[in-house]
Structures are given as C-alpha cells and as structure tokens.
Design a protein around this motif. Structure first.
Motif, mmCIF file in Angstrom:
data_model
loop_
_atom_site.group_PDB
_atom_site.id
_atom_site.type_symbol
_atom_site.label_atom_id
_atom_site.label_comp_id
_atom_site.label_asym_id
_atom_site.label_seq_id
_atom_site.Cartn_x
_atom_site.Cartn_y
_atom_site.Cartn_z
ATOM 1 N N GLY A 90 -6.255 -44.105 41.427
ATOM 2 C CA GLY A 90 -5.991 -45.171 42.383
ATOM 3 C C GLY A 90 -7.251 -45.866 42.846
ATOM 4 N N PRO A 91 -7.135 -46.672 43.884
ATOM 5 C CA PRO A 91 -8.209 -47.614 44.232
ATOM 6 C C PRO A 91 -9.446 -47.000 44.867
ATOM 7 C CG PRO A 91 -6.393 -47.784 45.788
ATOM 8 C CD PRO A 91 -5.944 -46.857 44.710
ATOM 9 N N ALA A 127 -4.766 -52.395 40.188
ATOM 10 C CA ALA A 127 -6.025 -52.033 40.854
ATOM 11 C C ALA A 127 -5.884 -52.058 42.377
ATOM 12 C CB ALA A 127 -7.134 -52.984 40.421
ATOM 13 N N TRP A 128 -5.014 -52.898 42.875
ATOM 14 C CA TRP A 128 -4.851 -53.028 44.320
ATOM 15 C C TRP A 128 -3.711 -52.163 44.858
ATOM 16 C CZ3 TRP A 128 -4.888 -59.142 44.441
ATOM 17 C CH2 TRP A 128 -6.142 -59.586 44.020
ATOM 18 N N GLY A 129 -3.089 -51.374 43.984
ATOM 19 C CA GLY A 129 -1.993 -50.516 44.457
ATOM 20 C C GLY A 129 -0.864 -51.309 45.081
ATOM 21 N N LEU A 153 -11.500 -55.079 58.000
ATOM 22 C CA LEU A 153 -12.213 -54.944 56.731
ATOM 23 C C LEU A 153 -12.829 -56.271 56.298
ATOM 24 C CD1 LEU A 153 -9.484 -52.924 54.771
ATOM 25 C CD2 LEU A 153 -11.288 -52.041 56.263
ATOM 26 N N GLY A 204 0.867 -44.095 50.695
ATOM 27 C CA GLY A 204 2.022 -44.986 50.639
ATOM 28 C C GLY A 204 1.661 -46.460 50.674
ATOM 29 N N PHE A 205 0.405 -46.776 50.923
ATOM 30 C CA PHE A 205 0.045 -48.186 51.062
ATOM 31 C C PHE A 205 -0.473 -48.786 49.751
ATOM 32 C CE2 PHE A 205 0.213 -46.669 55.375
ATOM 33 C CZ PHE A 205 0.918 -47.681 56.000
ATOM 34 N N HIS A 206 -1.472 -48.142 49.143
ATOM 35 C CA HIS A 206 -2.043 -48.741 47.935
ATOM 36 C C HIS A 206 -2.236 -47.733 46.814
ATOM 37 C CE1 HIS A 206 -3.315 -51.390 51.339
ATOM 38 N NE2 HIS A 206 -2.606 -52.203 50.599
ATOM 39 N N SER A 207 -1.461 -46.617 46.887
ATOM 40 C CA SER A 207 -1.265 -45.752 45.726
ATOM 41 C C SER A 207 -2.448 -44.869 45.340
ATOM 42 C CB SER A 207 -0.849 -46.579 44.491
ATOM 43 O OG SER A 207 0.238 -47.404 44.798
ATOM 44 N N HIS A 264 -9.647 -45.273 51.299
ATOM 45 C CA HIS A 264 -9.598 -46.628 50.724
ATOM 46 C C HIS A 264 -9.666 -47.678 51.828
ATOM 47 C CE1 HIS A 264 -6.907 -49.907 48.775
ATOM 48 N NE2 HIS A 264 -8.151 -50.114 48.425
ATOM 49 N N PHE A 265 -8.732 -47.642 52.776
ATOM 50 C CA PHE A 265 -8.683 -48.649 53.837
ATOM 51 C C PHE A 265 -8.770 -48.049 55.234
ATOM 52 C CE2 PHE A 265 -6.526 -52.683 51.948
ATOM 53 C CZ PHE A 265 -7.572 -52.803 51.059
ATOM 54 N N GLN A 266 -9.059 -46.746 55.318
ATOM 55 C CA GLN A 266 -9.201 -46.092 56.623
ATOM 56 C C GLN A 266 -7.903 -46.159 57.440
ATOM 57 O OE1 GLN A 266 -12.097 -44.509 56.748
ATOM 58 N NE2 GLN A 266 -12.683 -45.549 54.875
ATOM 59 N N ILE A 267 -6.764 -46.090 56.765
ATOM 60 C CA ILE A 267 -5.476 -46.071 57.454
ATOM 61 C C ILE A 267 -4.716 -44.816 57.027
ATOM 62 C CG2 ILE A 267 -5.321 -48.572 57.712
ATOM 63 C CD1 ILE A 267 -3.575 -48.698 55.260
ATOM 64 N N PRO A 268 -3.655 -44.430 57.766
ATOM 65 C CA PRO A 268 -2.924 -43.214 57.383
ATOM 66 C C PRO A 268 -2.324 -43.322 55.978
ATOM 67 C CG PRO A 268 -2.289 -43.957 59.576
ATOM 68 C CD PRO A 268 -3.117 -45.048 58.981
ATOM 69 N N TYR A 321 5.499 -50.057 50.731
ATOM 70 C CA TYR A 321 4.690 -48.944 51.240
ATOM 71 C C TYR A 321 5.459 -47.612 51.135
ATOM 72 C CZ TYR A 321 2.251 -53.037 52.913
ATOM 73 O OH TYR A 321 1.634 -54.270 52.970
ATOM 74 N N GLY A 322 5.603 -47.185 49.932
ATOM 75 C CA GLY A 322 6.351 -45.969 49.622
ATOM 76 C C GLY A 322 7.283 -46.228 48.460
ATOM 77 N N ASP A 342 -12.065 -49.587 39.452
ATOM 78 C CA ASP A 342 -11.344 -49.613 40.705
ATOM 79 C C ASP A 342 -11.977 -50.622 41.641
ATOM 80 O OD1 ASP A 342 -9.519 -47.475 40.123
ATOM 81 O OD2 ASP A 342 -11.260 -46.152 40.226
ATOM 82 N N THR A 367 -14.954 -49.780 47.329
ATOM 83 C CA THR A 367 -14.691 -49.682 48.772
ATOM 84 C C THR A 367 -15.767 -48.844 49.441
ATOM 85 O OG1 THR A 367 -13.331 -47.699 48.506
ATOM 86 C CG2 THR A 367 -12.199 -49.819 48.441
ATOM 87 N N ALA A 421 3.464 -44.541 55.683
ATOM 88 C CA ALA A 421 3.937 -45.739 56.389
ATOM 89 C C ALA A 421 4.929 -45.372 57.477
ATOM 90 C CB ALA A 421 4.578 -46.701 55.394
ATOM 91 N N LYS A 430 -10.780 -43.805 43.682
ATOM 92 C CA LYS A 430 -10.971 -42.607 42.869
ATOM 93 C C LYS A 430 -12.359 -42.018 43.110
ATOM 94 C CE LYS A 430 -10.694 -43.264 38.458
ATOM 95 N NZ LYS A 430 -9.995 -43.678 37.241
ATOM 96 N N MET A 443 0.368 -39.132 47.263
ATOM 97 C CA MET A 443 -0.033 -40.528 47.047
ATOM 98 C C MET A 443 0.002 -41.288 48.368
ATOM 99 S SD MET A 443 1.810 -43.495 44.719
ATOM 100 C CE MET A 443 1.037 -43.173 43.130
#
Lengths: 330, 116
Positions: free
Chosen positions: B94-95, A62-64, A233, B78-81, B55-59, A82-83, A156, A159, B62, B97, B76
């Motif tokens: 993903g987180p 859930a948190w990727g 956050l 690269g941080f949390h899929s 999701h987190f407001q980031i690019p 991260y990738g 999920d 957010t 990475a 959706k 996808m």
C-alpha cells in the motif's frame, strides 16, 4: 457479496489477460481497453485508450482509492467508501443514468485492490511508466504484450510523518538516491535552507528548499506528503500533460500554484455537467469545493501544492449538511 | 527519554474482546489526551499499536471498532488500503510500504491485556 475476481488466460492474439470482477469484464488489445457490463438492453461495452486507462488505474492503486471518487473518464470509475469500494459505469453520467444503462457494484477493498493490481501488472508493458509524462515514457503502452514494468508501477506515494528531511523521517531527494533534477526544472536553485535557531530552540526548527525538493520529482500528478500537522497535509507535486483522472472529492481541497500554469475543468460531481473553467497561474490559490469533480491540464511541467484535510470526520459533516461544500460564503 | 503512548499497567481489554485473527479498538484517556489503540490477535498472541496510519496520520478504521482484515495476520487501513502485519505493525503493501505503526507493549494478566 460479489463474485470473486477471475481472469482469463492470455489472448493468443495480443498476449494480454482478461479479467472479471463482479459483473464487470475488462480486456485490452493493442490500443484500447474494453470495459463491459450488463444492461437491460444487453451487454454495454465502453472503450478507453489503454494509456489513459493505465494512467488512471495507476493513481487509483497508488492512492488506495483516494478521497471518494476517481473517474477514469466520463463513464467509468470508483468511489472509496472507506472499507468498501464502489465500481461504477455510467452512474455519474446523466446520459447513462437517464437511460438506465449504468451499473454500480460494491466490493471489499482488498478484493478490488487485488484485481486492479493484477490488471495493472499484466497490461503495463516494459518501458511504459504510467506515472511519467508522455514525453518521458513514449508509446511503449501500445501494441501486443511486451514484458512488464513492475518496478515503475510498484512505486508508492512518498509520505512523511512530520516533515521531509527531519531525522528519521522521509529523506530529501538527491542524485544519490536516484532523483536527478527534472529537465523542466534545470533552472531551479538547489541551495539548501539555512536554519538559525534562537538559543534553546536548536534541533526544534526545520526548513527545506521546497522548490529544490519538487524539482527532483520523478512522477507527475502524484502528490507526495512533505509536511503534516495532525491531519493537515501539504502535498506538493509536479504536473505535466493531463491529470489522468477526474477527481470527485468528499471534502474541500486547496490548490496553490507554485509555478507555470494549470487549467482546470470543473464539473458537477453527480451529473458531470460543466460548472467552471479555472486557469491557475503561479501564485494563484484555488479551493475545489466538495461537490465537484476536477481535471487539470498543464502544458509545461509545473509545481503545485495540494493542501489536503485528511480528517475523516469532515466527510460526514459535508454529507449531513453541517458544513457547506465550499469554504467561503461570498 | 520518550513518554509511553499508554501508561504501563493501563488495562486495555479482556482477551476475548479481541476476536481471534481480528482487531479491536480501545480508547484510552479522555478528551484531547485520548489515544485510540488497536489490538491484533492471532490465537494467544496479542499485539497493540497506536491506531494511527503512518500514511495520513489518521485512524485505520472509518467506523468505531471496525477494521478490515486483509488476510491471515494482516489488517488494512480503511481509508487508503495500507496493509500492516499483526506481528510487528510493519506496512507490507500500500501507499506507505515500509512504514510502521507505533507499537504499544502489552502483557497478559490472566484474561486481561494490559499496557506493559
């Protein structure tokens, strides 16, 4: 490149499938999950209670893969690069590494994610919710395969873009939306925040009753995002029983205890050696350094605000030593 | 009336700078006003979005100009899929959706891709 994911047909005895990813093999029976990997002495098998494993894997999915390290227990876990994602057994456990019995393998994120989702889907029985507290979901995780619970494991992390409750943003939790007040928070007032904006600021000021929002959380140990300022956050959550993972962060993480109490076990991120025990009572604020892993224990369902810095640049700043792993020098 | 993320007519890149079935990052502007744009290409079809995961407001990447392609027409984070469709930027797995990348309209002028 590692070998692709493979799975074996369901066991005739238990009904559960077995899975292979790289050199790791995963299987489960009525009570336990078995993780096997090759060592210089032959195959090593690690056992975990199936409910503990499923609760941990639920968070990892859930948190990727979250911020860096998710330890399912003292032996098995993942590192988010991260990738790509590292999967390890014993690599952050001093006993295993000193004996050379650990293994770490690296996978493309989509590949390991697909495998973890397949395991979670097959091994989660009907009636078991890995996000729920034990008193809420009981013992359906035990026994031979019995249906599934795809709805529960498909939830999920909630957010928001800017803030919960803003027009066009994540909605508030209500009875109508399927979020009743949790029994543990029946005494939490549900009145809404009042906003009286100065002339000229109408529609530009927003507030919510965060306690009311949290009292309707239907999950444990699964922070939502209630407000965001750039990469800053606010991630409030409700906690009960044990944090299903030991989280090894790659940045500083702040905990603000809103209600009740959580006990934290703090360990060195690399070796697992104990470093501290922290008891957070309502009103306490703790900062988790970037070089530890932590696990929380909450007897009564409690409210916690996790304050996260999602800025990806801080990882390299910590890794290079440009900034210390802690926020304050005493 | 909302201000466009990238001014119409701004050149983004040549078509061949974005790999077929792949992604390419373009930085527009300077300093605090700089915007990261992700271009996604399937054959002759190119879409562009603000490179910021809802999701987190980031690019989504990475490393500069390095993206994870998670299947045909899917990228996808690269941080949390979180997985997004090339065609409309909607998160399909993903987180986050159901959320969507902010679209940046584009047009072709010969080999060039420009903000529309």
């Amino acid at each position: 490149m590692n070998a692709p994911t493979k799975f074996a047909p369901a066991s005739n005895e238990t009904g559960y499938k077995s899975f292979t990813l790289g050199s790791f093999n995963f299987s489960r029976d009525e009570y336990f999950v078995y993780i096997q990997w090759p060592t210089k002495n032959g195959p090593m098998t690690h056992y975990m209670s199936a409910d503990v494993f499923l609760r941990a894997m639920m968070r990892d999915v859930a948190w990727g893969f979250f911020y860096y390290q998710v330890n399912f227990d003292d032996v098995f876990g993942t590192n988010n690069l991260y990738g790509k994602v590292e999967m390890f057994a014993g690599s952050f456990n001093e006993t295993f590494t000193s004996e050379g019995l650990n293994l770490t393998e690296t996978f493309d994120t989509p590949e390991i994610m697909a495998t973890f989702k397949a395991i979670l889907a097959d091994w989660t029985n009907e009636g078991f919710d890995p996000f729920a507290a034990p008193r809420e979901t009981g013992t359906a995780w035990m026994g031979r395969k019995n249906g599934d619970n795809l709805t529960a494991i498909g939830r999920d992390r909630e957010t928001c873009i800017r803030m919960v409750g803003l027009p066009g943003d994540a909605p508030m939790r209500t009875d109508e939306r399927g979020y009743p007040v949790n029994a543990a928070f029946a005494d939490v007032p549900q009145d809404a925040a009042e906003v009286h904006a100065e002339p000229g600021y109408e529609g530009r000021v927003h507030a919510i009753n965060l306690f009311a929002y949290l009292s309707r959380s239907d999950v444990t140990w699964n922070p939502s995002i209630s407000s965001a300022v750039k990469t800053n956050l606010f991630c409030p959550t409700t906690e009960e029983y044990i944090l299903p993972i030991k989280h090894g962060n790659d940045r500083v993480e702040w905990f603000i205890q809103f209600s009740d109490e959580i006990k934290w076990e703090i360990e060195d991120k690399v070796t697992g050696r104990p470093r501290a025990k922290v008891v957070c009572k309502a009103g306490d604020i703790a900062s988790m350094p970037a070089d530890i892993r932590h696990q929380g224990f909450s007897t009564k369902r409690s409210m916690l605000l996790v304050w996260e810095n999602a800025n990806p640049k801080v990882v390299e700043l910590h890794n290079s030593g440009a900034i210390p792993p802690y926020p304050v020098e005493f | 009336m909302s201000v466009p993320i990238v001014a119409p007519g701004t050149p983004l890149c040549r078509l061949d700078e974005t790999p077929d079935m792949g992604a390419h990052e373009v930085l527009v502007g300077e300093d605090r006003g700089q915007v990261s744009v992700i271009l996604l290409r399937q054959g002759e079809a190119v879409t562009a979005f603000r490179n910021r995961c809802p999701h987190f407001q980031i690019p989504l990447n990475a490393r500069p100009d390095s993206f994870l392609i998670a299947g045909e027409g899917l990228v996808m984070c690269g941080f949390h899929s979180a997985v997004f469709r090339f065609s409309d930027g909607v998160c399909v797995d993903g987180p986050c959706k159901g959320a969507r990348l902010q679209p940046i309209p584009v047009r072709r002028d010969g080999d060039m891709i420009l903000a529309a």
